[in-house]
Design a protein around this motif. Structure first.
Motif, PDB file in Angstrom:
ATOM      1  N   PHE A  30      96.153 -26.747 -75.471  1.00 41.44           N
ATOM      2  CA  PHE A  30      95.134 -27.080 -76.470  1.00 41.44           C
ATOM      3  C   PHE A  30      95.723 -27.804 -77.676  1.00 41.44           C
ATOM      4  N   LEU A  31      96.893 -27.379 -78.109  1.00 47.29           N
ATOM      5  CA  LEU A  31      97.473 -27.934 -79.328  1.00 47.29           C
ATOM      6  C   LEU A  31      98.341 -29.161 -79.084  1.00 47.29           C
ATOM      7  N   SER A  32      98.844 -29.328 -77.855  1.00 45.09           N
ATOM      8  CA  SER A  32      99.784 -30.421 -77.598  1.00 45.09           C
ATOM      9  C   SER A  32      99.336 -31.410 -76.531  1.00 45.09           C
ATOM     10  N   LEU A  33      98.305 -31.077 -75.768  1.00 43.28           N
ATOM     11  CA  LEU A  33      97.886 -31.951 -74.672  1.00 43.28           C
ATOM     12  C   LEU A  33      96.478 -32.497 -74.872  1.00 43.28           C
ATOM     13  N   GLY A  34      96.000 -32.465 -76.103  1.00 41.43           N
ATOM     14  CA  GLY A  34      94.734 -33.113 -76.385  1.00 41.43           C
ATOM     15  C   GLY A  34      93.518 -32.236 -76.271  1.00 41.43           C
ATOM     16  N   ARG A  35      93.580 -31.033 -76.843  1.00 38.90           N
ATOM     17  CA  ARG A  35      92.404 -30.151 -76.905  1.00 38.90           C
ATOM     18  C   ARG A  35      91.808 -29.868 -75.533  1.00 38.90           C
ATOM     19  N   VAL A  36      92.664 -29.405 -74.635  1.00 38.36           N
ATOM     20  CA  VAL A  36      92.214 -29.037 -73.295  1.00 38.36           C
ATOM     21  C   VAL A  36      92.781 -27.663 -72.970  1.00 38.36           C
TER      22      VAL A  36
END
Length: 230
Positions: A30-36
């Motif tokens: 979520f924090l490093s891969l684009g809110r996923v």
């Protein structure tokens, strides 16, 4: 859940450890891969819907990759558990947990050098999303088959509801209160720890998740061997 008291105690602690891993994994995604989300598919499905509504900063491709990879991981985990008899579910679940370790190990290797500032559609980004979601899907399928109350490892909505709805305030008798609280605390700590570690190294957060998952799986295999179930 069937098995000796030692195995049952070990599987409880192992699933709590894997709940910590869930927090770590979703902190990374979520924090490093684009809110996923790669473990919590309820959240990921919502993010996918928001993406389709053209909310800025979200990606249909990333969320779809996570969802499809999670489904594939769940298929793999489901095929493993489909071979388990009623009294052998823990042994087969342990095999599915090894899949989680393998996928997280691959994700940890893939994350080396990743800073979270690469191009949105880079291969490394999608590979990380896919590997992490595969790991979580395989594990969740096995945990679902075990059906241990309040130890789902990836979803806490019903657990948190149970804490309130079954409380003495709601005229309940607080069944499994300690386990429910432990599950919530485990995921919270995993997420908080992941959020801190990724400031220094995304790969390090995944290596930690891999190590915890591997230790949980090893402890489970050891307890089954000691009890004569392997």
């Amino acid at each position: 859940m069937t098995g000796s008291p030692t195995v049952e105690k070990t599987i409880t602690f192992a699933l709590l450890g894997m709940t910590i891993v869930t927090g770590l994994v979703d902190a990374v995604s979520f924090l490093s891969l684009g809110r996923v989300f790669t473990a919590n598919m309820t959240g990921n499905l919502l993010v996918l819907a928001f993406s389709m509504a053209h909310v800025s900063g979200l990606s249909i491709a990333r969320s779809s990759t996570a969802l499809l990879s999670f489904l594939l991981g769940a298929i793999l985990g489901g095929r493993i558990m489909a071979r388990a008899s009623a009294d052998a579910q823990i042994q087969f679940a342990a095999q599915a947990f090894l899949l989680e370790v393998a996928f997280l190990f691959a994700a940890s290797l893939c994350a080396i050098g990743y800073t979270g500032r690469l191009l949105e559609d880079s291969f490394q980004t999608f590979a990380l999303i896919a590997l992490m979601a595969l790991a979580m899907g395989a594990r969740t399928a096995a945990v679902r088959k075990l059906a241990i109350p309040d130890l789902t490892t990836t979803v806490l909505t019903l657990t948190i509801t149970g804490i309130a709805a079954d409380s003495s305030i709601a005229k309940g008798n607080n069944p499994r209160l300690a386990r429910r609280v432990e599950s919530v605390v485990a995921m919270f700590l995993g997420a908080a720890l992941g959020a801190v570690i990724i400031h220094y190294s995304i790969s390090a957060a995944l290596w930690l998740g891999t190590a915890i998952s591997a230790l949980c799986s090893a402890a489970l295999f050891r307890s089954m061997r000691s009890s004569g179930r392997l």
